[in-house]
Design a protein around this motif. Sequence first.
Motif, short mmCIF file in Angstrom:
data_model
loop_
_atom_site.label_atom_id
_atom_site.label_comp_id
_atom_site.label_asym_id
_atom_site.label_seq_id
_atom_site.Cartn_x
_atom_site.Cartn_y
_atom_site.Cartn_z
N ALA A 18 -10.30 -0.16 10.37
CA ALA A 18 -10.84 0.18 11.68
C ALA A 18 -9.89 -0.24 12.80
CB ALA A 18 -12.21 -0.48 11.86
N ARG A 19 -9.17 -1.33 12.60
CA ARG A 19 -8.28 -1.83 13.65
C ARG A 19 -6.96 -1.09 13.70
NH1 ARG A 19 -10.47 -7.16 11.66
NH2 ARG A 19 -11.83 -7.93 13.34
N VAL A 20 -6.47 -0.60 12.56
CA VAL A 20 -5.14 0.03 12.54
C VAL A 20 -5.22 1.49 12.09
CG1 VAL A 20 -4.02 -2.20 12.16
CG2 VAL A 20 -4.58 -0.77 10.19
N ALA A 21 -6.37 2.11 12.25
CA ALA A 21 -6.55 3.50 11.81
C ALA A 21 -5.51 4.45 12.40
CB ALA A 21 -7.96 3.98 12.13
N PRO A 22 -5.14 4.34 13.69
CA PRO A 22 -4.13 5.25 14.22
C PRO A 22 -2.78 5.12 13.51
CG PRO A 22 -5.36 4.25 16.01
CD PRO A 22 -5.76 3.53 14.77
N ALA A 23 -2.40 3.90 13.15
CA ALA A 23 -1.14 3.72 12.41
C ALA A 23 -1.25 4.30 11.01
CB ALA A 23 -0.77 2.24 12.35
N LEU A 24 -2.38 4.07 10.35
CA LEU A 24 -2.58 4.63 9.01
C LEU A 24 -2.56 6.15 9.04
CD1 LEU A 24 -5.34 2.17 7.77
CD2 LEU A 24 -3.11 2.48 6.69
N ALA A 25 -3.09 6.73 10.11
CA ALA A 25 -3.11 8.20 10.21
C ALA A 25 -1.70 8.78 10.20
CB ALA A 25 -3.85 8.62 11.48
N GLU A 26 -0.73 8.01 10.67
CA GLU A 26 0.65 8.48 10.68
C GLU A 26 1.27 8.51 9.29
OE1 GLU A 26 3.19 6.92 13.78
OE2 GLU A 26 1.45 6.29 14.96
N LEU A 27 0.57 7.96 8.31
CA LEU A 27 1.05 7.98 6.93
C LEU A 27 0.47 9.14 6.13
CD1 LEU A 27 0.96 4.17 6.09
CD2 LEU A 27 2.98 5.60 6.46
N ASP A 28 -0.24 10.04 6.79
CA ASP A 28 -0.74 11.22 6.09
C ASP A 28 0.43 12.02 5.53
OD1 ASP A 28 -2.52 13.12 5.14
OD2 ASP A 28 -2.47 14.28 7.01
N ARG A 29 0.34 12.35 4.25
CA ARG A 29 1.38 13.08 3.51
C ARG A 29 2.67 12.27 3.33
NH1 ARG A 29 1.38 18.78 6.60
NH2 ARG A 29 1.20 17.36 8.36
N ALA A 30 2.57 10.96 3.48
CA ALA A 30 3.73 10.10 3.26
C ALA A 30 3.96 9.87 1.77
CB ALA A 30 3.53 8.76 3.96
N SER A 31 5.21 9.65 1.44
CA SER A 31 5.60 9.23 0.09
C SER A 31 6.35 7.91 0.24
CB SER A 31 6.50 10.29 -0.57
OG SER A 31 6.91 9.85 -1.85
N ILE A 32 5.71 6.83 -0.19
CA ILE A 32 6.19 5.48 0.08
C ILE A 32 6.80 4.88 -1.18
CG2 ILE A 32 5.51 3.17 0.85
CD1 ILE A 32 3.08 4.52 2.22
N PHE A 33 7.95 4.23 -1.02
CA PHE A 33 8.57 3.47 -2.10
C PHE A 33 8.37 1.99 -1.77
CE2 PHE A 33 12.26 1.33 -4.09
CZ PHE A 33 12.07 1.73 -5.41
N LEU A 34 7.76 1.24 -2.68
CA LEU A 34 7.38 -0.15 -2.42
C LEU A 34 7.98 -1.07 -3.47
CD1 LEU A 34 5.58 -2.36 -1.06
CD2 LEU A 34 3.72 -1.60 -2.56
N THR A 35 8.74 -2.06 -3.01
CA THR A 35 9.18 -3.13 -3.90
C THR A 35 8.30 -4.35 -3.63
OG1 THR A 35 10.78 -4.25 -2.43
CG2 THR A 35 11.54 -2.27 -3.60
N GLY A 36 8.11 -5.16 -4.65
CA GLY A 36 7.22 -6.30 -4.49
C GLY A 36 5.76 -5.89 -4.50
N GLY A 37 5.46 -4.72 -5.02
CA GLY A 37 4.10 -4.21 -5.00
C GLY A 37 3.13 -4.97 -5.89
N THR A 38 3.64 -5.78 -6.81
CA THR A 38 2.76 -6.53 -7.69
C THR A 38 2.55 -7.96 -7.21
OG1 THR A 38 4.60 -7.19 -9.11
CG2 THR A 38 3.47 -5.14 -9.65
N GLY A 39 3.16 -8.34 -6.08
CA GLY A 39 2.99 -9.68 -5.53
C GLY A 39 1.83 -9.76 -4.55
N PHE A 40 1.70 -10.89 -3.89
CA PHE A 40 0.59 -11.13 -2.97
C PHE A 40 0.59 -10.12 -1.83
CE2 PHE A 40 -0.85 -13.79 0.80
CZ PHE A 40 -2.21 -13.69 0.52
N PHE A 41 1.74 -9.96 -1.15
CA PHE A 41 1.82 -8.98 -0.07
C PHE A 41 1.58 -7.57 -0.59
CE2 PHE A 41 4.61 -11.21 3.36
CZ PHE A 41 3.90 -12.38 3.21
N GLY A 42 2.27 -7.23 -1.69
CA GLY A 42 2.24 -5.87 -2.19
C GLY A 42 0.86 -5.43 -2.64
N ARG A 43 0.11 -6.31 -3.28
CA ARG A 43 -1.24 -5.95 -3.73
C ARG A 43 -2.16 -5.66 -2.55
NH1 ARG A 43 -2.59 -8.01 -9.36
NH2 ARG A 43 -0.60 -8.66 -10.24
N TRP A 44 -2.03 -6.44 -1.50
CA TRP A 44 -2.84 -6.18 -0.31
C TRP A 44 -2.45 -4.86 0.34
CZ3 TRP A 44 -7.10 -7.93 2.16
CH2 TRP A 44 -7.69 -9.08 1.67
#
Length: 349
Positions: A18-44
Amino acid sequence: MSDGFGGIASGDLDAVIARVAPALAELDRASIFLTGGTGFFGRWLLALLARARTTLPIDLTVTVLSRDPGGFLRASPDLAQLDCVRLIAGDVRSFAFPAGRFTHVIHAATDTSAAADRDPMTLIASITEGTRRVLDFATAAEVGRFLYVSSGAVYGRQPPDLAAIPDDHPGACDPLDPRSAYGQAKRLAEQMCAIVSARTATAAVIARAFAFVGPGLPLDGHFAIGNFIRDALDGRTIVVSGDGQPVRSYLYAADLAGWLTTLLVRGMPGTAYNVGSDQPISIADLAAAVAAEIPSSRGIAIRGLPSAGADRNRYVPSIAKARRDLGLDVWTPLDQAIRRTADAARRTG
């Protein structure tokens, strides 16, 4: 409160969405590459993005680089098996570039364990060589936005007369102190990001992370707040090995995920932002706060004695720039953050 993804409460995820919905909306149709995705930050981050796909009119995919995809699958099957998540195996320093279209990269892979601190040469190589490899991938894939998760350690020791470290603080690590290896390597990785941002079409933004608390934080590592919560849940005395005078601050993990998402899409290229809480608390008061929120604890014990005339060690960021330019803030009070972390630990045993 029902669980969302990865054992993270849906209420936490919905509040930050609810607080960052406008920023999340900018990720529509995004393809993201994530390193550290299995750690504390990445899981969240994964949990937030997955929940956003179910509550907002957005679609996206996340490719997660992991040294042990099987281990992640066993630990978080609900995240690993999402149709928007693709796991690929590889070391951050040498992974094969995945094929396909990518619009965003989040480079959050860093070993912050005590074991890594004991091998500073390997730690330096992992941070610098890994960052170079991820930047090379981003450049080759013509990625538009790149978020590098750095650390407040790049500033070195906080001066005792400085209440909070600003983003433009000129302080730096002591290169002759072997204990500064982590901060030194992060500084060099930041410079790599700045060079790429200035010379290519990849806009790199730097998040200087401080201290955090939330479900999934290791309770058996070298994080004071995690150890305090563990001792309280186990019905033991919360032990402060020092004098309790150092000052820290803690941002809740849900707030952190919202901050990182916002920086990814709206941070100024070639710029660093402090990420954390600007609300200071001494380690002694932190132990008391944990004891107050987790009644099973048997009080606190402070083993060390204050040294007369010694400077109080501080590690607290100024977040004025993120608050002013991006509307980010400390949304979750520390007492709630402690309570929610403890509740999640109880649920998972």
